[in-house]
Design a protein around this motif. Structure first.
Motif, PDB file in Angstrom:
ATOM      1  N   TYR A  92       0.850  -1.201   0.000  1.00  0.00           N
ATOM      2  CA  TYR A  92       0.000   0.000   0.000  1.00  0.00           C
ATOM      3  C   TYR A  92       0.880   1.244   0.000  1.00  0.00           C
ATOM      4  O   TYR A  92       0.645   2.184  -0.773  1.00  0.00           O
ATOM      5  N   GLU A  93       1.907   1.236   0.849  1.00  0.00           N
ATOM      6  CA  GLU A  93       2.774   2.407   0.980  1.00  0.00           C
ATOM      7  C   GLU A  93       3.595   2.655  -0.288  1.00  0.00           C
ATOM      8  O   GLU A  93       3.881   3.801  -0.633  1.00  0.00           O
ATOM      9  N   VAL A  94       3.971   1.595  -0.974  1.00  0.00           N
ATOM     10  CA  VAL A  94       4.678   1.750  -2.253  1.00  0.00           C
ATOM     11  C   VAL A  94       3.753   2.444  -3.268  1.00  0.00           C
ATOM     12  O   VAL A  94       4.157   3.401  -3.940  1.00  0.00           O
ATOM     13  N   GLY A  95       2.511   1.992  -3.364  1.00  0.00           N
ATOM     14  CA  GLY A  95       1.555   2.616  -4.282  1.00  0.00           C
ATOM     15  C   GLY A  95       1.254   4.054  -3.899  1.00  0.00           C
ATOM     16  O   GLY A  95       1.179   4.943  -4.757  1.00  0.00           O
ATOM     17  N   TYR A  96       1.095   4.272  -2.603  1.00  0.00           N
ATOM     18  CA  TYR A  96       0.798   5.615  -2.091  1.00  0.00           C
ATOM     19  C   TYR A  96       1.947   6.569  -2.413  1.00  0.00           C
ATOM     20  O   TYR A  96       1.736   7.675  -2.932  1.00  0.00           O
ATOM     21  N   GLY A  97       3.155   6.134  -2.119  1.00  0.00           N
ATOM     22  CA  GLY A  97       4.327   6.971  -2.370  1.00  0.00           C
ATOM     23  C   GLY A  97       4.557   7.215  -3.852  1.00  0.00           C
ATOM     24  O   GLY A  97       4.905   8.321  -4.273  1.00  0.00           O
ATOM     25  N   ARG A  98       4.334   6.187  -4.637  1.00  0.00           N
ATOM     26  CA  ARG A  98       4.501   6.315  -6.088  1.00  0.00           C
ATOM     27  C   ARG A  98       3.573   7.395  -6.648  1.00  0.00           C
ATOM     28  O   ARG A  98       3.999   8.245  -7.436  1.00  0.00           O
ATOM     29  N   ALA A  99       2.310   7.389  -6.203  1.00  0.00           N
ATOM     30  CA  ALA A  99       1.343   8.373  -6.705  1.00  0.00           C
ATOM     31  C   ALA A  99       1.721   9.791  -6.289  1.00  0.00           C
ATOM     32  O   ALA A  99       1.376  10.752  -6.958  1.00  0.00           O
ATOM     33  N   LEU A 100       2.455   9.918  -5.169  1.00  0.00           N
ATOM     34  CA  LEU A 100       2.880  11.242  -4.704  1.00  0.00           C
ATOM     35  C   LEU A 100       4.208  11.659  -5.327  1.00  0.00           C
ATOM     36  O   LEU A 100       4.758  12.700  -4.975  1.00  0.00           O
ATOM     37  N   GLY A 101       4.738  10.835  -6.209  1.00  0.00           N
ATOM     38  CA  GLY A 101       5.980  11.202  -6.890  1.00  0.00           C
ATOM     39  C   GLY A 101       7.254  10.906  -6.110  1.00  0.00           C
ATOM     40  O   GLY A 101       8.334  11.405  -6.445  1.00  0.00           O
ATOM     41  N   ILE A 156       8.010   0.996  -8.901  1.00  0.00           N
ATOM     42  CA  ILE A 156       9.402   1.198  -8.491  1.00  0.00           C
ATOM     43  C   ILE A 156      10.252   1.687  -9.663  1.00  0.00           C
ATOM     44  O   ILE A 156      10.953   2.693  -9.571  1.00  0.00           O
ATOM     45  N   VAL A 157      10.167   0.974 -10.781  1.00  0.00           N
ATOM     46  CA  VAL A 157      10.991   1.327 -11.953  1.00  0.00           C
ATOM     47  C   VAL A 157      10.633   2.714 -12.463  1.00  0.00           C
ATOM     48  O   VAL A 157      11.514   3.548 -12.710  1.00  0.00           O
ATOM     49  N   ARG A 158       9.344   2.998 -12.596  1.00  0.00           N
ATOM     50  CA  ARG A 158       8.921   4.292 -13.164  1.00  0.00           C
ATOM     51  C   ARG A 158       9.198   5.455 -12.221  1.00  0.00           C
ATOM     52  O   ARG A 158       9.244   6.612 -12.660  1.00  0.00           O
ATOM     53  N   SER A 159       9.367   5.171 -10.944  1.00  0.00           N
ATOM     54  CA  SER A 159       9.667   6.246  -9.986  1.00  0.00           C
ATOM     55  C   SER A 159      11.137   6.646 -10.047  1.00  0.00           C
ATOM     56  O   SER A 159      11.548   7.618  -9.411  1.00  0.00           O
ATOM     57  N   GLY A 160      11.926   5.865 -10.791  1.00  0.00           N
ATOM     58  CA  GLY A 160      13.370   6.117 -10.822  1.00  0.00           C
ATOM     59  C   GLY A 160      14.127   5.310  -9.790  1.00  0.00           C
ATOM     60  O   GLY A 160      15.347   5.479  -9.629  1.00  0.00           O
ATOM     61  N   ALA A 187      -5.090  -9.610   0.915  1.00  0.00           N
ATOM     62  CA  ALA A 187      -5.607  -9.346  -0.428  1.00  0.00           C
ATOM     63  C   ALA A 187      -4.477  -9.441  -1.457  1.00  0.00           C
ATOM     64  O   ALA A 187      -3.297  -9.427  -1.118  1.00  0.00           O
ATOM     65  N   ASP A 188      -4.857  -9.522  -2.711  1.00  0.00           N
ATOM     66  CA  ASP A 188      -3.915  -9.483  -3.834  1.00  0.00           C
ATOM     67  C   ASP A 188      -3.089  -8.189  -3.772  1.00  0.00           C
ATOM     68  O   ASP A 188      -3.649  -7.093  -3.677  1.00  0.00           O
ATOM     69  N   VAL A 189      -1.760  -8.316  -3.832  1.00  0.00           N
ATOM     70  CA  VAL A 189      -0.905  -7.126  -3.669  1.00  0.00           C
ATOM     71  C   VAL A 189      -1.030  -6.141  -4.834  1.00  0.00           C
ATOM     72  O   VAL A 189      -0.816  -4.939  -4.645  1.00  0.00           O
ATOM     73  N   GLY A 190      -1.349  -6.621  -6.021  1.00  0.00           N
ATOM     74  CA  GLY A 190      -1.545  -5.696  -7.130  1.00  0.00           C
ATOM     75  C   GLY A 190      -2.723  -4.773  -6.855  1.00  0.00           C
ATOM     76  O   GLY A 190      -2.664  -3.560  -7.081  1.00  0.00           O
ATOM     77  N   THR A 191      -3.783  -5.358  -6.325  1.00  0.00           N
ATOM     78  CA  THR A 191      -4.972  -4.588  -5.948  1.00  0.00           C
ATOM     79  C   THR A 191      -4.649  -3.609  -4.821  1.00  0.00           C
ATOM     80  O   THR A 191      -5.091  -2.455  -4.837  1.00  0.00           O
ATOM     81  N   VAL A 192      -3.862  -4.073  -3.848  1.00  0.00           N
ATOM     82  CA  VAL A 192      -3.515  -3.223  -2.707  1.00  0.00           C
ATOM     83  C   VAL A 192      -2.659  -2.035  -3.159  1.00  0.00           C
ATOM     84  O   VAL A 192      -2.843  -0.909  -2.686  1.00  0.00           O
ATOM     85  N   TYR A 193      -1.725  -2.298  -4.071  1.00  0.00           N
ATOM     86  CA  TYR A 193      -0.941  -1.188  -4.647  1.00  0.00           C
ATOM     87  C   TYR A 193      -1.893  -0.141  -5.223  1.00  0.00           C
ATOM     88  O   TYR A 193      -1.724   1.065  -5.005  1.00  0.00           O
ATOM     89  N   GLU A 194      -2.894  -0.600  -5.951  1.00  0.00           N
ATOM     90  CA  GLU A 194      -3.821   0.323  -6.607  1.00  0.00           C
ATOM     91  C   GLU A 194      -4.676   1.085  -5.605  1.00  0.00           C
ATOM     92  O   GLU A 194      -5.018   2.252  -5.829  1.00  0.00           O
ATOM     93  N   VAL A 195      -5.001   0.453  -4.485  1.00  0.00           N
ATOM     94  CA  VAL A 195      -5.726   1.153  -3.421  1.00  0.00           C
ATOM     95  C   VAL A 195      -4.864   2.291  -2.873  1.00  0.00           C
ATOM     96  O   VAL A 195      -5.328   3.432  -2.723  1.00  0.00           O
ATOM     97  N   GLY A 196      -3.598   2.006  -2.593  1.00  0.00           N
ATOM     98  CA  GLY A 196      -2.689   3.047  -2.085  1.00  0.00           C
ATOM     99  C   GLY A 196      -2.468   4.146  -3.106  1.00  0.00           C
ATOM    100  O   GLY A 196      -2.469   5.343  -2.769  1.00  0.00           O
TER     101      GLY A 196
END
Lengths: 185, 185
Positions: A91-100, A150-154, B85-94
């Motif tokens: 979750y935190e990886v996705g959250y951080g990624r969206a914040l740049g 991860i990759v797209r964030s640099g 949950a599926d981590v891909g889905t969790v990434y998207e939630v974050g």
């Protein structure tokens, strides 16, 4: 936001030596002139909440604020209770990624995702799990959303074959992430 | 960004009837005047990439763009290959949470996270798993980051005890999320 602040994401929060591991990670960061911040830094009084559900929300809020105040995330993506990484960390990886934020990930298990999930489902040659669901196979270390972020964030994804018993304490791959993060500043 | 567009996150992408499930979800959305978009809508030619790793990144990019173009996420957080949950889905939630999307989650397994992880670790009374790591217990349905993100986004988490064999196809809780999402528009 501080430009040398690293949010230390990972399931270490559940480890009996969590604070010791946090200090070791912070010391490694400091050696590279980075400031590591750990989820448990929040100093929340969890027992002051009437409902544990409220305490959980307060911790979640505090962690999101810590990520906002950082510009780098280094996430421990070692498989945790199943074939994938800890979902709180993801979750935190996705959250951080969206914040740049720049996101680095490491895993102390180098076996690829497709192989791990297939093994978890019980067989080397099975084409699907018990629900008929297929195994993702893009040559990545976990679900493609994570590695794409991860990759797209640099950032970068680093893996290492740690000893089984040291899977959640071996910090060699972590330090490699720190080196890469420091070099880019 | 469309104000009635819902990103349909979930492990259904791995299901043999993925496109059928996608259509069923979109039809439910349409009945409530919402437009559902599904990860596989991207129409990428996965085979056109020299390396499967590149194809994976392209899918990840496309999914992030689909989330950006939506203002709501409804995530299937039913436990998938382990207690979470599926981590891909969790990434998207974050990811969606950080972008200010309203996030709804549902699970077809109502058992709470603490109980599921304890069971996964092999015992009802054990205090920790084989690595000595504790079980999160905040009365939530999965890791606290996920439920915090959902609650703070203005969404909701809905659970339902579906039949085991219909765990990834039962759409009753999904429709409840759609109803809530439509009511708020």
């Amino acid at each position: 936001m501080k430009y040398n602040r690293v949010y230390l994401a990972g399931p270490e929060v559940f480890h009996p030596r969590a604070l010791e591991l946090a200090k070791m990670k912070k010391d490694i960061c400091a050696a590279y002139k980075l400031e590591g911040v750990f989820p448990l830094d929040n100093e929340l009084d969890v027992d002051s909440y009437l409902l544990k559900h409220q305490a959980g929300l307060a911790i979640g809020d505090a962690n999101e604020k810590l990520i906002q105040s950082s510009n780098i995330i280094i996430a421990n993506l070692t498989p945790f209770r199943g074939p994938s990484a800890d979902v709180g960390t993801v979750y935190e990886v996705g959250y951080g990624r969206a914040l740049g934020k720049r996101v680095f990930g490491y895993s102390n298990v180098p076996q690829l995702f497709e192989s791990r999930t297939r093994e978890f489902a019980g067989g080397g040659s099975t084409a699907a799990d018990e629900f008929g669901m297929s195994f993702e196979d893009f040559g990545m270390h976990d679900n493609l959303m994570i590695e794409t972020g991860i990759v797209r964030s640099g950032g970068a994804m680093i893996t290492r074959a740690a000893k089984y018993s040291e899977r959640f304490t071996d910090l060699y791959a972590f330090e490699q992430c720190v080196q890469l993060a420091a070099r880019d500043l």
